[in-house]
Write an enzyme that holds these catalytic residues in place. Structure first.
Site, PDB file in Angstrom:
ATOM      1  N   ASP A  18      32.726  28.808 -23.000  1.00  0.00           N
ATOM      2  CA  ASP A  18      33.168  27.739 -24.171  1.00  0.00           C
ATOM      3  C   ASP A  18      34.015  26.360 -23.821  1.00  0.00           C
ATOM      4  O   ASP A  18      34.484  27.044 -23.270  1.00  0.00           O
ATOM      5  CB  ASP A  18      33.746  28.616 -25.258  1.00  0.00           C
ATOM      6  CG  ASP A  18      33.816  27.439 -26.838  1.00  0.00           C
ATOM      7  OD1 ASP A  18      32.668  26.453 -26.077  1.00  0.00           O
ATOM      8  OD2 ASP A  18      34.316  27.353 -27.707  1.00  0.00           O
ATOM      9  N   HIS A  56      27.689  20.616 -19.785  1.00  0.00           N
ATOM     10  CA  HIS A  56      27.149  21.495 -19.868  1.00  0.00           C
ATOM     11  C   HIS A  56      27.037  22.333 -17.978  1.00  0.00           C
ATOM     12  O   HIS A  56      26.890  23.159 -17.417  1.00  0.00           O
ATOM     13  CB  HIS A  56      25.627  21.500 -20.387  1.00  0.00           C
ATOM     14  CG  HIS A  56      25.487  21.956 -21.617  1.00  0.00           C
ATOM     15  ND1 HIS A  56      26.539  22.942 -22.177  1.00  0.00           N
ATOM     16  CD2 HIS A  56      25.829  21.336 -22.850  1.00  0.00           C
ATOM     17  CE1 HIS A  56      26.927  22.907 -23.924  1.00  0.00           C
ATOM     18  NE2 HIS A  56      26.223  21.937 -23.587  1.00  0.00           N
ATOM     19  N   LEU A  87      25.747  42.765  -7.267  1.00  0.00           N
ATOM     20  CA  LEU A  87      25.794  42.566  -8.474  1.00  0.00           C
ATOM     21  C   LEU A  87      24.348  42.603  -9.610  1.00  0.00           C
ATOM     22  O   LEU A  87      24.356  41.771  -9.200  1.00  0.00           O
ATOM     23  CB  LEU A  87      26.607  41.369  -8.257  1.00  0.00           C
ATOM     24  CG  LEU A  87      27.047  40.575  -9.351  1.00  0.00           C
ATOM     25  CD1 LEU A  87      28.212  41.146 -10.413  1.00  0.00           C
ATOM     26  CD2 LEU A  87      27.738  38.775  -9.633  1.00  0.00           C
TER      27      LEU A  87
HETATM   28  C1  FPP Z   1      30.140  26.783 -25.567  1.00  0.00           C
HETATM   29  O1  FPP Z   1      30.417  25.333 -24.833  1.00  0.00           O
HETATM   30  C2  FPP Z   1      28.584  26.404 -23.883  1.00  0.00           C
HETATM   31  C3  FPP Z   1      27.228  27.082 -23.817  1.00  0.00           C
HETATM   32  C4  FPP Z   1      26.581  26.714 -25.565  1.00  0.00           C
HETATM   33  C5  FPP Z   1      26.712  26.807 -22.883  1.00  0.00           C
HETATM   34  C6  FPP Z   1      27.321  27.619 -21.626  1.00  0.00           C
HETATM   35  C7  FPP Z   1      25.663  27.940 -20.485  1.00  0.00           C
HETATM   36  C8  FPP Z   1      26.131  26.939 -18.931  1.00  0.00           C
HETATM   37  C9  FPP Z   1      27.993  26.702 -18.417  1.00  0.00           C
HETATM   38  C10 FPP Z   1      25.420  26.981 -18.306  1.00  0.00           C
HETATM   39  C11 FPP Z   1      24.223  27.760 -18.320  1.00  0.00           C
HETATM   40  C12 FPP Z   1      23.200  27.958 -17.462  1.00  0.00           C
HETATM   41  C13 FPP Z   1      22.035  28.815 -16.835  1.00  0.00           C
HETATM   42  C14 FPP Z   1      21.355  28.153 -15.672  1.00  0.00           C
HETATM   43  C15 FPP Z   1      21.999  29.606 -17.980  1.00  0.00           C
HETATM   44  P1  FPP Z   1      30.427  24.430 -25.428  1.00  0.00           P
HETATM   45  O2  FPP Z   1      29.366  23.629 -25.837  1.00  0.00           O
HETATM   46  O3  FPP Z   1      30.575  24.866 -27.369  1.00  0.00           O
HETATM   47  O4  FPP Z   1      31.675  23.578 -25.772  1.00  0.00           O
HETATM   48  P2  FPP Z   1      32.454  23.376 -27.170  1.00  0.00           P
HETATM   49  O5  FPP Z   1      32.949  24.287 -27.796  1.00  0.00           O
HETATM   50  O6  FPP Z   1      33.460  21.860 -26.346  1.00  0.00           O
HETATM   51  O7  FPP Z   1      31.738  22.186 -28.020  1.00  0.00           O
END
Ligand code: FPP
Length: 237
Positions: free
Chosen positions: A13, A30, A124
């Site tokens: 997050d 992201h 893994l």
């Molecule tokens: C939450 O942060 C994160 C997500 C919704 C996406 C997480 C995905 C990745 C780290 C990369 C995934 C990649 C692959 C290849 C599967 P948020 O956007 O809710 O953060 P905020 O709380 O700051 O809004």
């Protein structure tokens, strides 16, 4: 580290906030998160963790602006096309927990290919929670159990916790020893509702893109030193 945890799960997050903080878009946040994710996969393989579950997209995430959703759906395509040869070399096995059927075609195809190609790897296991909802997982399991009872494939008396677990996305995986959430919020957000019943929880203030290898190791060590406490908090320094 005293003992190596078998299964670590991470709620990644804070990407959107990271983008904003650095004068960039949420999608760029992201992307930065995906780079950190690569680093944590490497670190987990190096440490000898057996399973790493990563919360990559929740069913709630569909409510975000279309541009962000499209970007999040395009990330696995880029990621697996680029990383699969390396995963093969490193003996890494890819699993997906979530509703794969309802992903866009390109995303679905690439994750199915990644699972197929890596299915005999013995190192893994990286388990991506993609289009995942813990409650929906339990709902799906319930529907399938009812069907199997109706078709006399199982009887209700047989249904113990072990058997129920066979109906979850995570069948054959042990429960996570540790669930880490970055980004400062202290909640589970529909992640591994059944599987995290006994897990230790670790809440880290750092936004996910900043949760690099040294901090990851520190979090794992802190959980172990936590004199049996089930929750650790790692405040930003
Ligand atoms: C939450 O942060 C994160 C997500 C919704 C996406 C997480 C995905 C990745 C780290 C990369 C995934 C990649 C692959 C290849 C599967 P948020 O956007 O809710 O953060 P905020 O709380 O700051 O809004």
């Amino acid at each position: 580290m005293k003992t190596i945890p078998e299964h670590v799960a991470i709620i990644m997050d804070g990407n959107g906030r990271w983008g904003k903080l650095h004068g960039r878009s949420r999608s760029e946040g992201h992307y930065a998160g995906s780079k950190t994710m690569e680093e944590l996969i490497d670190a987990s393989a190096d440490i000898g963790i057996r399973i790493l579950t990563l919360y990559a997209f929740s069913t709630e995430n569909w409510k975000r602006p279309a541009e962000e959703v499209n970007y999040l759906m395009s990330l696995p395509v880029k990621f697996f096309n680029q990383k699969l040869p390396e995963f093969m070399k490193r003996n890494i096995k890819i699993l997906i927990s979530g509703d794969i059927e309802n992903l866009p075609n390109k995303t679905r195809n690439v994750v199915i290919k990644a699972m197929n190609e890596t299915k005999n790897n013995t190192g893994l296991i990286v388990n991506f929670a993609l289009n995942y909802s813990g409650r929906n997982e339990i709902r799906q399991a319930t529907i399938q159990i009812i069907k199997d009872v109706k078709e006399n494939k199982i009887s209700i008396d047989q249904l113990d916790e072990k058997m129920l677990e066979n109906y979850l996305y995570t069948r054959n995986l042990p429960d996570p020893d540790i669930v880490i959430r970055t980004g400062g919020e202290k909640r589970i957000s529909n992640f591994l509702m059944w599987q995290s019943a006994m897990s230790q929880l670790c809440f880290v203030d750092e936004l996910f893109p900043d949760f690099k290898q040294p901090l990851y190791i520190k979090a794992l060590e802190r959980v172990q030193q936590g004199d049996g406490a089930s929750v650790s908090l790692i405040q930003r320094m």
